[in-house]
Structure formats: structure tokens, C-alpha cells
Motif scaffolding. Structure first.
Motif, PDB file in Angstrom:
ATOM      1  N   LEU A   1       3.154   8.212  12.542  1.00 23.91           N
ATOM      2  CA  LEU A   1       3.822   8.575  13.793  1.00 23.91           C
ATOM      3  C   LEU A   1       4.188  10.047  13.738  1.00 23.91           C
ATOM      4  CD1 LEU A   1       6.626   5.855  14.187  1.00 23.91           C
ATOM      5  CD2 LEU A   1       4.578   6.022  15.580  1.00 23.91           C
ATOM      6  N   PHE A   2       4.112  10.731  14.868  1.00 21.74           N
ATOM      7  CA  PHE A   2       4.653  12.088  14.915  1.00 21.74           C
ATOM      8  C   PHE A   2       4.834  12.497  16.374  1.00 21.74           C
ATOM      9  CE2 PHE A   2       0.115  12.701  15.239  1.00 21.74           C
ATOM     10  CZ  PHE A   2      -0.070  13.842  16.008  1.00 21.74           C
ATOM     11  N   LEU A   3       5.509  13.613  16.571  1.00 22.04           N
ATOM     12  CA  LEU A   3       5.743  14.184  17.891  1.00 22.04           C
ATOM     13  C   LEU A   3       5.137  15.577  17.932  1.00 22.04           C
ATOM     14  CD1 LEU A   3       9.515  13.170  18.222  1.00 22.04           C
ATOM     15  CD2 LEU A   3       7.543  11.988  19.220  1.00 22.04           C
TER      16      LEU A   3
ATOM     17  N   ASN B   1      10.248  -1.413   9.147  1.00 21.94           N
ATOM     18  CA  ASN B   1       9.510  -2.114   8.095  1.00 21.94           C
ATOM     19  C   ASN B   1       8.884  -3.407   8.607  1.00 21.94           C
ATOM     20  OD1 ASN B   1      12.104  -3.306   8.344  1.00 21.94           O
ATOM     21  ND2 ASN B   1      11.888  -4.263   6.343  1.00 21.94           N
ATOM     22  N   ARG B   2       8.471  -3.420   9.837  1.00 20.36           N
ATOM     23  CA  ARG B   2       7.709  -4.521  10.420  1.00 20.36           C
ATOM     24  C   ARG B   2       6.515  -3.920  11.144  1.00 20.36           C
ATOM     25  NH1 ARG B   2      10.265  -9.621  11.237  1.00 20.36           N
ATOM     26  NH2 ARG B   2      11.239 -10.104   9.240  1.00 20.36           N
TER      27      ARG B   2
ATOM     28  N   SER C   1       3.634   4.633   8.039  1.00 21.97           N
ATOM     29  CA  SER C   1       3.882   3.204   8.225  1.00 21.97           C
ATOM     30  C   SER C   1       4.071   2.510   6.880  1.00 21.97           C
ATOM     31  CB  SER C   1       2.739   2.547   8.994  1.00 21.97           C
ATOM     32  OG  SER C   1       1.547   2.559   8.226  1.00 21.97           O
ATOM     33  N   LYS C   2       4.800   1.404   6.908  1.00 21.01           N
ATOM     34  CA  LYS C   2       5.144   0.678   5.684  1.00 21.01           C
ATOM     35  C   LYS C   2       4.302  -0.582   5.503  1.00 21.01           C
ATOM     36  CE  LYS C   2       9.903   2.378   6.049  1.00 21.01           C
ATOM     37  NZ  LYS C   2       9.622   3.293   7.179  1.00 21.01           N
ATOM     38  N   ASP C   3       3.239  -0.710   6.306  1.00 23.41           N
ATOM     39  CA  ASP C   3       2.422  -1.919   6.266  1.00 23.41           C
ATOM     40  C   ASP C   3       1.137  -1.758   5.468  1.00 23.41           C
ATOM     41  OD1 ASP C   3       1.031  -0.235   7.917  1.00 23.41           O
ATOM     42  OD2 ASP C   3       1.068  -1.553   9.675  1.00 23.41           O
TER      43      ASP C   3
ATOM     44  N   VAL D   1       5.483   8.223   1.487  1.00 28.48           N
ATOM     45  CA  VAL D   1       4.476   8.092   0.433  1.00 28.48           C
ATOM     46  C   VAL D   1       4.082   6.625   0.363  1.00 28.48           C
ATOM     47  CG1 VAL D   1       3.969   8.400  -2.023  1.00 28.48           C
ATOM     48  CG2 VAL D   1       5.504  10.005  -0.854  1.00 28.48           C
ATOM     49  N   SER D   2       2.791   6.361   0.283  1.00 28.61           N
ATOM     50  CA  SER D   2       2.322   4.977   0.229  1.00 28.61           C
ATOM     51  C   SER D   2       2.741   4.310  -1.076  1.00 28.61           C
ATOM     52  CB  SER D   2       0.795   4.923   0.364  1.00 28.61           C
ATOM     53  OG  SER D   2       0.183   5.576  -0.736  1.00 28.61           O
TER      54      SER D   2
END
Length: 487
Positions: free
Chosen positions: A84-86, A135-136, A76-78, A39-40
Motif C-alpha cells: 500500500l502507498f499514497l 493483519n487480515r 501486507s502481512k499475508d 519486512v516479510s
């Protein structure tokens, strides 16, 4: 679970709960739907992947990736809301990649609108699993499964250039999560919190376990120390700062041969211990055949803190206050070993057990051609070090630590071999230097078995007990008191 059914999915919900000061607060519902992929920060964007790639965007729920099979979703945490997924080698993924691939053989990335932007191939012979953002920016962590389905490795994926770097190998490694500490600033200089002050490696435990605590002690105490002792476990167990009349620290550790002592002396002790008057080094002939690589590859080649210091030229232009604060935060005295070292100023207290009946000899007393070369190189390097410190206002005291008197009945100097005749030549060489250099003192407590260290003073054939350490340290203190004060 299986999120294929809209009705089932919307019966579940996503919540948040605060955690502060060791306690949970009241849970708060965010929205319907089990969005466990992330969750953003503003709560307006969420994803889930368990059969279908679902997204919650500004109050609206949607299914992405054309409704095809998707799993292992991670947000993403940015703040860019990349996902991302598969997949199972579906039509949409193959079309984007421009080639056919099998299940989990591509790490797929969408932008915040659900458009595919990347398809990163897995290493040959492996498939991806358990993908999670780090987290980068532009980094993810995954497991790598072999053809038998065993999750053998954890790897770091650079989403920026699609490279894959293996981090860990094992039997079954599941659900990795990698968090990298943020940076701090000392003035305008960035301090990397994942490296600064991290003088311990999780794998190489022996010497680094002790040195992790001792390096923090060094940085904290450097402005007050007048005596620092370097060396191996013989020094660590042989010098008790509590018996010395000046502020002292024992920096001895397992594996601390002369190469490592010179490394600490040149890069840390002499540049930064401004009040230093006495530097204690260990002369152990059985350890003088070690390679210099022992320093770079084993002793200081594992923990990132030493690399970090080297990359900053060992702070020769001054140690930032922020760096010291970060070292204090990174190296926490929270386990028994650390607390013991703090209480004893680096001294490892050992109980009296005696010298034993017959001492161990691990190595042949005859040196190989290569070991002869190393032995000569060590001797020359220590001689050069003694010469280089003559105008520094520091007295260098070299101690030959006592060993079992029973070694006199063997051809070996001590545990790690080296012939007694060769060791005698070495001690005689340093004895001659003590007459040549006024700032250099040789303290031979070994005397090739003719010493006054009784059974009570020994922990084993190779080390002193706390009683022996007191005996040696009191003698060292009396020598210091009798010496002229260094200028």
C-alpha cells in the motif's frame, strides 16, 4: 526521513531484534537501507516509502513507481507482498486510475513485482493518510484528513471491494494500527477471538463494565450456581452472596431493568445454570416504563460478545469448552473492579451514608401515553415469564428494594418517577401472582416507606449500604430456607 538519495539511503540499515519473556535479545542486521514500511516473514522482501517507493527483493534494491513521489508504504502481512502507498497525484497513478486526482486521494496497491493493481478513491471531501495493512487479508486502516488537513477520522478500507468504513472520529487522529485476533476452533467450529466473550464496550462503560467481569464469572460458575440475582444497581448493591447459604452470584448492574433481566434469564441463566434453584428478579415500578430498545440498543447492543452469542443461538445446543477457555482469556481479571466483583461474587459493597434529607425525583410521576404502553408491556411480559417458569424446577423470587422513607411524603414511588398509586397497583398485582403460582414469591422490602431499613443500612436515597445488603440478604436466606425445595 527523505530516501530520495541512494547514497544516503544505503548509509542506513534495517535490523530485527527478538523480544521474549519480557526481555530484548541481541539485534541482528538484515540488510542496508532503511526499509521501515515492512519486512516479510522470510526476510527476503522489504519496502520503504518516504519520497520514493523502494523495495528490497531477494538481495536486490530497487525503486518502484517510476521513481515518482510516494509515501506511507506498508507491506501486507499475508505473505503476498502487496504494498500500500499514497502519492501526490503523479503521472503513473493517474494513468493507471484513468483519471486525474489530487494528493493522497487514491490508496494505491502494487503486487509483489511492483505493478499497480488497484487505485482506491478516498471519500468525498477527504484524503487518505497513514495507510497500514491490517493483519487480515484484504483490509487496511487509514486516517481521513479533511480539506483543512485535520485528521478527523480513522477508517477501515476493504481492499477487495474498495469500500471505506469509518471507525473513529476525533480532532487529530494519527498513525492507526489495527490488529484482529486470530480464530480458534471448537471441534470443527471457528471461534472468533475478537468477539467471543467480549462483553464490554469501550464507550458505554456503566453497566457493561461490571457485566464484562460478571459474564465471565457466570460462564465459569454456571454448573455450580443454585441462586442468581438479576436487576439494576439496586440489586447489585442489595444482595450479598456471602450471606446466602447456597452457591450464589449477583448479576445486577447499572441499567438492569426488567427487559434486561428477562433477556439474561431467557438466553443465559435458565438454559445454562443447570443446578439453579432460585432466580431473583427486581420489581422496580419506576423502571417499568423503559422501552425494550433499552436492551437491544444500550445494554446489550454495544459489546460484541452479546451479538456473538445471539448469532450462535446463545449456545442452546451446548457451550463448547473452547468457548469458555476463550472467554477466560479475553476477559482478564486484571483491574480493581474485576477483582472486587470476583471477591464478592458480583456484590458491590457500599458504605453507610444514610437515606438523606430529601430524595431526588428525576422524572414526572405521570406517564405519557407511550410510557403507559411500555409499563403495561413490561408487566405483561414479567407475568408471562412467571407463568412460563412454573414447571422448570426454579423458584422465582421478586424483590421490591427499599428506598428512602421520605418518598412517602411525595407523589413518586422512587427516583425515576411513577406515581405511588400506580406502583401500589403493580405490587398488588405481583402479590396476587405469588398466591396463584407456588413457585413465585414476592419479597416486598420497600413497603412504600414502612420498612425497617435504618439510616445505617442506606448508602443514599436509592441504594442500600453493605449493612442494609446484609440485612436483606439474611432475610432472603431465611425465606429460602423456609421454602420447599424446588423440584
Amino acid at each position: 526521513g527523505d530516501n530520495s538519495s541512494d547514497a544516503d539511503f544505503m548509509q542506513w540499515s534495517t535490523w530485527k531484534v527478538p523480544f521474549r519473556n519480557g526481555s530484548f535479545g541481541s539485534p541482528q542486521k538484515l540488510f542496508d537501507g532503511a526499509y521501515h514500511g515492512g519486512v516479510s516473514a522470510d526476510g527476503k522482501f522489504a519496502v520503504s516509502g518516504a519520497r520514493r517507493l523502494r523495495a528490497h527483493v531477494d538481495g536486490m534494491d530497487d525503486v518502484w513507481y517510476d521513481g515518482e513521489q510516494a509515501c506511507n508504504a506498508s507491506l501486507s502481512k499475508d505473505g503476498r507482498n502487496r504494498v500500500l502507498f499514497l502519492d501526490f497525484g503523479g503521472r503513473t497513478g493517474r494513468s493507471f486510475a484513468g483519471e486525474s486526482y489530487g494528493t493522497h486521494e487514491r490508496l494505491l496497491v502494487t503486487n509483489g513485482q511492483g505493478d499497480l493493481v488497484q487505485a482506491i478513491p478516498s471519500p468525498l471531501g477527504y484524503t487518505f493518510d497513514h495507510s497500514e495493512w491490517v493483519n487480515r487479508d484484504d483490509y487496511a486502516v487509514v486516517t481521513l484528513a479533511n480539506m483543512d488537513g485535520a485528521h478527523k477520522k480513522i477508517a477501515l478500507v476493504n481492499v477487495g471491494d474498495s469500500s471505506v468504513t469509518e471507525l473513529v472520529e476525533g480532532e487529530e487522529l494519527w498513525h492507526p494500527c489495527l490488529w484482529v485476533k486470530d480464530k480458534a476452533f471448537a471441534g470443527t467450529m471457528e471461534i472468533d477471538l475478537d468477539s467471543a466473550g467480549m462483553y464490554r464496550d469501550a464507550v458505554f462503560e456503566d453497566g457493561e463494565k461490571a457485566m464484562n467481569a460478571k459474564m465471565r464469572m457466570f460462564w465459569d460458575m454456571r454448573d455450580s450456581l443454585e441462586l442468581i440475582a438479576l436487576g439494576s444497581s439496586r440489586a447489585e448493591r442489595g444482595i450479598d452472596p456471602a450471606q446466602l447459604s447456597i452457591p450464589s452470584l449477583n448479576l445486577g448492574f447499572i441499567g438492569g431493568d426488567l427487559w434486561s433481566q428477562l433477556y439474561l434469564a431467557y438466553h443465559y441463566v435458565l438454559p445454562h445454570a443447570k443446578k439453579l434453584k432460585y432466580l431473583i428478579v427486581e420489581i422496580s415500578p419506576d423502571l417499568m416504563k423503559n422501552s425494550r430498545l433499552n436492551v437491544s440498543d444500550v445494554i446489550y447492543g454495544q459489546a460484541p460478545g452479546y451479538f456473538y452469542d445471539r448469532n450462535h443461538d446463545f449456545w442452546k445446543d451446548g457451550v463448547p469448552d473452547e468457548f469458555i477457555r476463550i472467554v477466560d482469556e479475553n476477559v482478564v481479571y486484571n483491574h480493581e473492579d474485576s477483582v472486587n466483583y470476583v471477591n464478592t461474587l458480583g456484590f458491590l459493597r457500599m458504605e453507610p451514608r444514610g437515606w438523606g434529607e430529601s430524595p431526588d425525583i428525576m422524572r414526572d410521576t405521570l406517564l405519557s401515553v407511550w410510557e403507559e404502553k411500555m409499563y403495561t408491556s413490561v408487566t405483561d411480559s414479567v407475568t408471562e415469564f412467571i407463568d412460563s417458569t412454573r414447571n422448570m424446577g426454579v423458584t422465582v423470587i421478586a424483590i421490591v428494594y427499599p428506598q428512602s422513607p421520605q418518598y412517602a411524603n411525595t407523589g413518586a414511588f422512587s427516583l425515576h418517577g411513577t406515581s405511588r398509586s400506580r406502583a401500589m397497583q403493580t405490587v398488588a398485582h405481583f402479590d396476587s401472582l405469588s398466591r396463584e403460582y407456588p413457585h413465585f414469591v414476592l419479597m416486598d422490602e420497600n413497603k412504600f416507606g414502612e420498612h425497617d431499613y435504618t439510616d445505617e443500612m442506606a448508602n443514599d436515597f436509592d441504594h442500600l449500604s453493605e449493612v442494609g445488603a446484609e440485612h436483606l440478604s439474611v432475610r432472603l436466606d431465611s425465606i429460602i430456607r423456609a421454602l420447599p425445595s424446588p423440584k
